[in-house]
Design an enzyme around this catalytic site. Structure first.
Site, PDB file in Angstrom:
ATOM      1  N   ASP A 275     -55.451  -7.712 -41.969  1.00 53.21           N
ATOM      2  CA  ASP A 275     -56.684  -7.987 -42.410  1.00 53.21           C
ATOM      3  C   ASP A 275     -56.570  -9.315 -43.561  1.00 53.21           C
ATOM      4  O   ASP A 275     -55.390  -9.496 -43.973  1.00 53.21           O
ATOM      5  CB  ASP A 275     -57.687  -7.320 -42.936  1.00 53.21           C
ATOM      6  CG  ASP A 275     -59.265  -7.771 -42.770  1.00 53.21           C
ATOM      7  OD1 ASP A 275     -59.387  -9.057 -42.810  1.00 53.21           O
ATOM      8  OD2 ASP A 275     -60.250  -7.042 -42.779  1.00 53.21           O
TER       9      ASP A 275
HETATM   10  C1  BGC Z   1     -62.654  -9.341 -42.242  1.00 48.74           C
HETATM   11  C2  BGC Z   1     -62.029  -9.517 -40.899  1.00 48.74           C
HETATM   12  C3  BGC Z   1     -62.002 -10.945 -40.501  1.00 48.74           C
HETATM   13  C4  BGC Z   1     -61.298 -11.764 -41.529  1.00 48.74           C
HETATM   14  C5  BGC Z   1     -61.108 -12.950 -41.157  1.00 48.74           C
HETATM   15  C6  BGC Z   1     -61.826 -10.404 -43.243  1.00 48.74           C
HETATM   16  O1  BGC Z   1     -62.631 -10.402 -44.414  1.00 48.74           O
HETATM   17  O2  BGC Z   1     -62.658  -7.940 -42.709  1.00 48.74           O
HETATM   18  O3  BGC Z   1     -62.914  -8.853 -40.047  1.00 48.74           O
HETATM   19  O4  BGC Z   1     -61.360 -11.055 -38.969  1.00 48.74           O
HETATM   20  O5  BGC Z   1     -61.721 -11.593 -42.609  1.00 48.74           O
HETATM   21  O6  BGC Z   1     -62.078 -13.901 -41.231  1.00 48.74           O
END
Ligand code: BGC
Length: 780
Positions: A227
């Protein structure tokens, strides 16, 4: 191994293991390595040409805002999710996106989770089926999916450091299966590890999770991406099985180089990660070359509208719905959400829609009668008595009121959790005032996770839950109000009577460091149905504009020694309109070594039928449907199982019983085995009984002659027991008896075979002889 790897320097290898920008991977033209673009997801393509961010702050290129997972989860329709996935794949292709960051298959542990709108369900069977379908659709277009957030990311509070303290059985039975099913059925190109820790270890650094379970047990072939910002210790993460750290950063590569130089990280581990990343990206490009793709924005908007209606749940209806355009001379449309729809959630999934319908315009266009609008409340939650007075005036002059309520953006979002289930007080006051002025009120809700309507729920003639239904939710809602579309949704999450009833309540959200999953397996209806607690609306509930009957339930268990059964049931549309219905099959293990929920959804099917039409539906149960996670693997025990068919978890219409009669496989005795384990063990009991004669003294006297005292000693390990009295070395004596018993067991046919934990495979069987009753009252 990918041929480019041999030509890369250590620095290049390390650099390939993190992003080159916020959304792309590194290209190394001289090695023939192209960049790939990864973008959110999950219900629309959030491609940012300019400044990238993962918080929904900067704009992105327009893309269809499909309904969020709260709505798509309620469709119970994997085929529809696959079509939506295909559309998302086509839009990704058009924008040059290689990997779309979704689906989110985390379990809704508490209705308070700010991100529940991005997750499908409180139930793993439903979440897994929908996740697998979404991935199939996206990947059919040559675009990779990113299955997230792996794992036990069930709250936003302290999501970047909290440790989910959860026992393995609960992980295996509740929090991992939707990931497992999606991996095994659809092989997502990437899996995104979550921010949080699990039992003390960051998901990004968890070898058990990222390597043992994901790859070795489930056979995962793609790559693991972090993530955004989830990597804390680069070397530990790469060693644990994390392949790509996102987004770009200045630290990941130098730390990896340093770890290799220091001999703490094997360069071969880097090669393996690069191989996975390059192989996945090249596979996607090959598929892109095979499949032509183009976007028809109008068709995608129409699909968004279809999905929104299919996920709309009719919670209450006294017959007022569908509205009859001819006999509705005046409609009062009340509530700001009618003209300012809340159709998507806040945070990384926030996208710019290609167009945006609102229900007010759609009502004006559809209704033959007079439509009068009053906003009724302010979205910022400030009191405004003039707005209420105006709304009451509109209500009292209208034949029927359609009242749009819900949660404004500020109330729920990625990044934080709610603290209560209430609608804003200005909306509840408005609802009260409007109902007093005109009881013919149809309430339309937009929210990403469930809200408590309190006692008012009983006073409302009709309630439609539309969730966050995407850019076409306004027109889809009006389709449903007038019956042009049916409300196809069924609840994928229980609506509780109160927050205090929810299973995680006393453990939520934990301390900044850790959150205890103290309710264990008893999540959602597993909890309410096991403890017999009243709910406002049960899991699986949803009314229709027609009626359905389930009849002629027949169970086919070809071989009672094999845990594989098929349940056939006839579904008949007994009403006057075409409609769809979700048939649900719950399994209950009546007697089990370990405690089990009162019932668990194990199969379902959605069928669409014309008036009077019937269909024979077949629901298959494999070994996993009967299994629990034992000490070391999946276990199916012989005995009686109930198969309950119904319209919801609380509306069961037929219960069939089957007996599984396979020979129990007996596990070897461990060094901690207690006296009770020995007595219950089919081989060990005799070995112990024979030995007691010769061991002599206190122990054998007690065990042989005094049943009451023997009961008191049940939980004492045999080695301790044998040592009581002082004249025997208990450890040595117990070890000797253990090897004698286990050797006798190994010589018999009852020893366990190698564990096979495949999704569809027959589970191995463990029986210890200790069995507890699961004769709880089904809460119907
Ligand atoms: C989120 C993810 C997301 C990623 C990219 C993170 O803060 O938890 O779900 O895909 O950011 O935006």
């Amino acid at each position: 191994m990918h041929s480019a790897i041999a030509r890369l320097t250590l620095d290049q290898k390390a650099a390939l293991l993190s992003g080159a920008s916020f959304w792309s991977t590194l290209s190394i033209p001289e090695a023939g390595i192209d960049a790939a673009v990864l973008t959110d997801g999950p219900h629309g393509v959030r491609y940012q040409k300019e400044t990238g961010d993962h918080l929904g702050i900067n704009d992105s290129e327009p893309a269809t805002a499909f309904p969020t997972a709260a709505a798509t989860g309620s469709t119970w329709d994997p085929a529809l999710l696959e079509r939506m996935g295909e559309a998302l794949g086509r839009e990704s292709r058009a924008l040059g996106v290689d990997v779309l960051l979704g689906p989110g298959v985390n379990i809704k542990r508490s209705p308070l989770c700010g991100r529940n709108f991005e997750y499908f369900s409180e139930d793993p069977t439903l979440a897994g089926a929908l996740g697998a379908a979404w991935v199939r659709g996206v990947q059919s277009q040559g675009v990779g999916a990113s299955l997230k957030h792996f794992a036990a990311n069930n709250q936003e509070t302290e999501r970047m450091r909290v440790s989910a303290e959860v026992d393995e059985r609960t992980l295996r039975e509740i929090y991992l299966p939707a990931f497992e099913q999606t991996v095994k059925e659809s092989q997502p190109a990437t899996v995104m590890c979550s921010y949080n820790r699990i039992n003390g270890t960051y998901a990004s650094e968890h070898p058990w999770l990222l390597t043992q379970v994901l790859r070795e047990e489930w056979g995962y072939q793609g790559y693991v991406v972090s993530d955004w910002g989830a990597v804390n210790n680069s070397a530990r993460a790469v060693a644990a099985g994390l392949d790509l750290a996102m987004p770009a950063g200045t630290q990941h590569a130098p730390k990896i180089v340093a770890a290799v130089a220091a001999g703490d990280l094997d360069e071969a581990v880097l090669d393996r990660a690069i191989d996975r990343i390059l192989t996945v990206h090249e596979g996607l490009r090959a598929r892109q070359a095979e499949v032509a793709s183009s976007v028809d924005a109008a068709a995608h908007h129409a699909l968004a509208r279809e999905v929104a209606a299919a996920g709309t749940v009719l919670l209450v209806n006294d017959g007022i719905l569908p509205l009859d355009p001819a006999s509705t001379a005046s409609i009062g449309v009340i509530g700001e959400f009618a003209r300012t729809p809340r159709y998507q959630g806040a945070g990384s999934s926030h996208i710019v829609p290609t167009q945006l319908d609102n229900a007010l315009d759609a009502l004006v266009a559809t209704s033959a009668g007079q439509v009068t609008f009053a906003p009724g409340f302010r979205l910022d939650g400030d009191e405004d008595t003039l707005l209420v007075q105006e709304a009451v005036a509109v209500a009292s002059q209208s034949d029927v009121v359609v009242l749009f309520l819900g949660l404004p953006d500020a109330e729920e979002s990625e990044g934080f959790d709610r603290t209560h289930l209430n609608l804003p007080s200005v909306q509840l006051e408005l609802l009260d005032a409007v109902l007093a002025a005109n009881p013919r009120v149809v309430t339309v809700l937009s929210n990403g996770s469930v809200v408590d309507l309190g006692a008012l729920a009983g006073r409302m003639p009709a309630v439609l839950e539309t969730w966050l239904g995407g850019q076409a939710s306004g027109s889809a809602t009006v389709d449903v109000l007038f019956g042009a579309a049916e409300p196809g949704g069924r609840l994928a999450e229980t609506i509780p009577v109160s927050l205090a009833d929810t299973p995680a309540h006393i453990n939520w959200p934990g301390t900044p460091e850790s959150v205890l999953y103290g309710e264990r397996l008893y999540v959602g209806y597993r909890w309410y149905d096991t403890v017999g607690r009243d709910v406002r609306f049960p899991f699986g509930h949803g009314l229709s504009y027609t009626t359905f009957a389930l009849s002629d339930v027949a169970v086919d268990l070809p071989d009672s020694t094999q845990p594989q059964a098929t349940v056939a049931v006839t579904v008949t549309n007994t009403g006057a309109r075409t409609g769809s219905h979700v048939v649900q099959l719950y399994v209950r293990d009546l007697e089990s070594t370990l405690d089990r929920p009162a019932q668990e959804l194990k199969a379902f099917a959605k069928v669409t039928l014309e008036p009077g039409q019937s269909e024979r539906v077949l629901l298959s149960l494999d070994a996993r449907a009967f299994a629990f996670w034992g000490r070391t693997g999946w276990v199916v025990e012989p005995g009686t199982f109930e198969l309950a068919i119904g319209h919801s978890s609380r509306d069961i219409v037929a219960v069939e019983t089957i007996e599984l009669t396979m020979e129990p496989v007996i596990e070897p005795l461990g060094e901690d085995a207690t006296y009770a384990d020995w007595v219950a063990h089919p081989v060990g009991a005799q070995v112990l009984a024979d030995a007691l004669q010769s061991i002599g003294g206190f122990v054998s006297q007690t065990m042989a002659n005094d049943p009451d005292l023997a009961k008191l000693l049940e939980s004492v390990p045999l080695r301790t027991l044998l040592g009581f009295g002082g004249d025997v070395d208990g450890e040595v004596a117990a070890a000797e008896l253990t090897s004698r018993a286990n050797a006798a067991l190994a010589a018999s046919a009852a020893a366990p075979a190698n564990s096979e934990t495949g999704w569809e495979s027959a589970a191995e069987v463990e029986v210890t002889g200790k069995r507890v009753s699961n004769q709880r009252t089904r809460a119907n």
